[in-house]
Design a protein around this motif. Structure first.
Motif, PDB file in Angstrom:
ATOM      1  N   GLY A 101       0.726  -1.370   0.083  1.00 37.18           N
ATOM      2  CA  GLY A 101      -0.045   0.245   0.005  1.00 37.18           C
ATOM      3  C   GLY A 101       0.830   1.192   0.011  1.00 37.18           C
ATOM      4  N   THR A 102       0.281   2.224  -0.505  1.00 31.29           N
ATOM      5  CA  THR A 102       0.867   3.699  -0.663  1.00 31.29           C
ATOM      6  C   THR A 102      -0.157   4.507  -0.169  1.00 31.29           C
ATOM      7  OG1 THR A 102       0.258   3.935  -2.957  1.00 31.29           O
ATOM      8  CG2 THR A 102       2.366   2.986  -2.414  1.00 31.29           C
ATOM      9  N   LEU A 103       0.392   5.539   0.633  1.00 33.81           N
ATOM     10  CA  LEU A 103      -0.198   6.804   1.080  1.00 33.81           C
ATOM     11  C   LEU A 103      -0.092   8.164   0.425  1.00 33.81           C
ATOM     12  CD1 LEU A 103      -1.817   7.495   3.831  1.00 33.81           C
ATOM     13  CD2 LEU A 103       0.334   7.848   4.840  1.00 33.81           C
ATOM     14  N   PHE A 104      -1.292   8.821   0.381  1.00 31.24           N
ATOM     15  CA  PHE A 104      -1.331  10.038   0.129  1.00 31.24           C
ATOM     16  C   PHE A 104      -1.975  10.887   1.349  1.00 31.24           C
ATOM     17  CE2 PHE A 104      -2.776  13.912  -2.308  1.00 31.24           C
ATOM     18  CZ  PHE A 104      -1.878  13.707  -3.393  1.00 31.24           C
ATOM     19  N   LEU A 105      -1.217  12.147   1.350  1.00 26.15           N
ATOM     20  CA  LEU A 105      -1.533  13.091   2.295  1.00 26.15           C
ATOM     21  C   LEU A 105      -2.131  14.175   1.713  1.00 26.15           C
ATOM     22  CD1 LEU A 105       1.596  13.081   4.352  1.00 26.15           C
ATOM     23  CD2 LEU A 105      -0.302  11.510   4.627  1.00 26.15           C
ATOM     24  N   LEU A 106      -3.290  14.589   2.177  1.00 21.64           N
ATOM     25  CA  LEU A 106      -4.285  15.696   1.654  1.00 21.64           C
ATOM     26  C   LEU A 106      -4.706  16.563   2.637  1.00 21.64           C
ATOM     27  CD1 LEU A 106      -5.749  17.227  -0.621  1.00 21.64           C
ATOM     28  CD2 LEU A 106      -7.754  15.527  -0.348  1.00 21.64           C
ATOM     29  N   GLY A 107      -4.134  17.689   2.585  1.00 23.99           N
ATOM     30  CA  GLY A 107      -5.037  18.914   3.720  1.00 23.99           C
ATOM     31  C   GLY A 107      -3.746  19.539   4.223  1.00 23.99           C
ATOM     32  N   ALA A 108      -4.188  20.569   5.178  1.00 25.36           N
ATOM     33  CA  ALA A 108      -3.579  21.487   5.685  1.00 25.36           C
ATOM     34  C   ALA A 108      -2.926  22.603   5.074  1.00 25.36           C
ATOM     35  CB  ALA A 108      -2.262  20.855   6.652  1.00 25.36           C
ATOM     36  N   LYS A 109      -2.184  23.724   5.570  1.00 22.31           N
ATOM     37  CA  LYS A 109      -1.654  24.741   4.921  1.00 22.31           C
ATOM     38  C   LYS A 109      -0.536  24.224   3.973  1.00 22.31           C
ATOM     39  CE  LYS A 109      -3.473  28.394   7.851  1.00 22.31           C
ATOM     40  NZ  LYS A 109      -3.194  28.118   9.439  1.00 22.31           N
ATOM     41  N   PRO A 110      -0.331  25.117   2.780  1.00 19.68           N
ATOM     42  CA  PRO A 110       0.877  24.551   1.906  1.00 19.68           C
ATOM     43  C   PRO A 110       1.987  24.399   2.641  1.00 19.68           C
ATOM     44  CG  PRO A 110      -0.671  26.551   0.977  1.00 19.68           C
ATOM     45  CD  PRO A 110      -0.993  26.391   2.317  1.00 19.68           C
ATOM     46  N   GLY A 111       2.651  23.441   2.269  1.00 20.31           N
ATOM     47  CA  GLY A 111       3.875  23.052   2.887  1.00 20.31           C
ATOM     48  C   GLY A 111       3.894  21.940   3.978  1.00 20.31           C
ATOM     49  N   VAL A 112       2.723  21.813   4.618  1.00 16.85           N
ATOM     50  CA  VAL A 112       2.541  20.971   5.712  1.00 16.85           C
ATOM     51  C   VAL A 112       2.739  19.759   5.602  1.00 16.85           C
ATOM     52  CG1 VAL A 112       1.092  20.547   7.927  1.00 16.85           C
ATOM     53  CG2 VAL A 112       1.618  22.782   7.133  1.00 16.85           C
ATOM     54  N   ALA A 113       2.069  19.337   4.389  1.00 19.99           N
ATOM     55  CA  ALA A 113       1.895  17.657   3.883  1.00 19.99           C
ATOM     56  C   ALA A 113       3.230  17.425   3.418  1.00 19.99           C
ATOM     57  CB  ALA A 113       0.784  17.623   3.040  1.00 19.99           C
ATOM     58  N   GLU A 114       3.904  18.187   2.942  1.00 20.86           N
ATOM     59  CA  GLU A 114       5.166  17.653   2.415  1.00 20.86           C
ATOM     60  C   GLU A 114       6.162  17.466   3.619  1.00 20.86           C
ATOM     61  OE1 GLU A 114       3.510  20.098   0.906  1.00 20.86           O
ATOM     62  OE2 GLU A 114       4.289  20.692  -0.851  1.00 20.86           O
ATOM     63  N   GLY A 131       2.097  10.932  -2.562  1.00 31.77           N
ATOM     64  CA  GLY A 131       1.877  12.272  -2.913  1.00 31.77           C
ATOM     65  C   GLY A 131       1.373  13.085  -1.828  1.00 31.77           C
ATOM     66  N   THR A 132       1.468  14.299  -2.007  1.00 33.51           N
ATOM     67  CA  THR A 132       0.638  15.190  -0.945  1.00 33.51           C
ATOM     68  C   THR A 132       0.155  16.377  -1.710  1.00 33.51           C
ATOM     69  OG1 THR A 132       2.616  16.748  -0.907  1.00 33.51           O
ATOM     70  CG2 THR A 132       2.807  14.708   0.780  1.00 33.51           C
ATOM     71  N   HIS A 133      -0.878  16.888  -1.039  1.00 31.07           N
ATOM     72  CA  HIS A 133      -1.620  18.349  -1.569  1.00 31.07           C
ATOM     73  C   HIS A 133      -2.070  19.104  -0.501  1.00 31.07           C
ATOM     74  CE1 HIS A 133      -4.012  20.799  -4.012  1.00 31.07           C
ATOM     75  NE2 HIS A 133      -3.726  20.331  -5.057  1.00 31.07           N
ATOM     76  N   ASP A 134      -1.923  20.198  -0.414  1.00 28.97           N
ATOM     77  CA  ASP A 134      -2.557  21.071   0.573  1.00 28.97           C
ATOM     78  C   ASP A 134      -4.121  21.018   0.525  1.00 28.97           C
ATOM     79  OD1 ASP A 134      -3.682  23.841  -0.490  1.00 28.97           O
ATOM     80  OD2 ASP A 134      -1.855  23.595  -1.596  1.00 28.97           O
TER      81      ASP A 134
END
Ligand code: UDP
Length: 239
Positions: A101-114, A131-134
């Motif tokens: 499995g692989t995980l994507f992080l979505l949410g929070a202010k720009p830069g936080v998920a990275e 991957g990530t996205h704010d």
């Protein structure tokens, strides 16, 4: 079996069972949803029947807040244990790091998920972050498409409640992921921008008080907690 607390049905399971079920769903065709309601969300569900059926329609409904435990106990149908969303997420990541499995992080202010991704990959060696996205986007479709392109099987959706639950219900299938978990402010904690309450607060069920002390603007939202207790007392009176 689910235990009803003011119209929301909570899964009466242990953390190990919740994680095992989460893992199973993450490998099963379809978009599955995990929600972790606290008293504030139960109150929102009382005001909004569409939100209530969406929450009750989730594949896992985990009792996040100590208030839910008190409520269930007062109503004469105690829940086994509190299942904080953040601890579910941590246990799930530990299991994913050991397996598939692989995980994507979505949410929070720009830069936080990275930043959260960088730290989580160090904390859970073997964990694959796709991957990530704010969380401050205007259009939903491109975000769902970015998740699909990443090939992620699990998405942590951290947009705050009830936005994240509605987003998962509407856009979950378009992401191609099998498990989407609504996790509020977790990315702020994983990135190190916000500290979780000290253990003594966690043990005493006073994490909410710590968050209020750190961010007094939450007081308006927290007024839903006494309202929740009043509604529980009212419901108990009817029994
Ligand atoms: N958030 C977001 N997009 C929005 C509104 C909020 O990504 O449009 C994020 C916000 O930056 C924070 C999280 O959602 O990281 C909500 O955190 P909060 O502590 O309010 O959530 P809770 O855990 O109490 O549901």
């Amino acid at each position: 079996m689910r235990i009803d607390v003011l119209g929301v049905g909570f899964d009466n399971i242990t953390m190990d069972q919740a994680v095992a079920e989460g893992l199973r769903l993450s490998q099963t065709e379809g978009a599955h949803m995990v929600v972790t309601p606290n008293p504030e969300i139960v109150e929102l569900c009382r005001e909004d029947p569409a939100l209530r059926s969406l929450v009750n329609g989730a594949d896992l409904v985990l009792p996040d807040g100590i208030g839910i435990l008190y409520g269930a106990k007062l109503l004469g149908t105690p829940l086994r244990q509190r299942l904080p969303g953040i601890e579910f997420a941590q246990a799930l990541m530990a299991a994913m790091a050991r397996g598939e499995g692989t995980l994507f992080l979505l949410g929070a202010k720009p830069g936080v998920a990275e930043e959260a991704a960088r730290r989580l990959e160090r904390t859970y060696p073997g964990l694959k972050i796709a991957g990530t996205h704010d969380g401050y986007f205007q259009e939903d479709a491109p975000v769902a498409e970015a998740i699909r392109q990443s090939g992620a099987t699990v998405v942590f959706v951290c947009l705050g409640a009830p936005k994240q639950e509605k987003w998962i219900a509407q856009w979950g299938p378009a992401t191609g992921a099998h498990l989407l978990v609504g996790l509020g402010g977790c990315l702020d904690v994983f990135s190190g921008s916000v500290k979780r309450a000290p253990r003594v607060f966690q043990r005493l069920g006073l994490e909410w008080l710590h968050r209020l002390m750190k961010d007094p603007r939450r007081i308006g939202r927290m007024m839903k907690l006494p309202l929740f207790m009043v509604h529980v007392a009212g419901e108990k009176g009817k029994k």
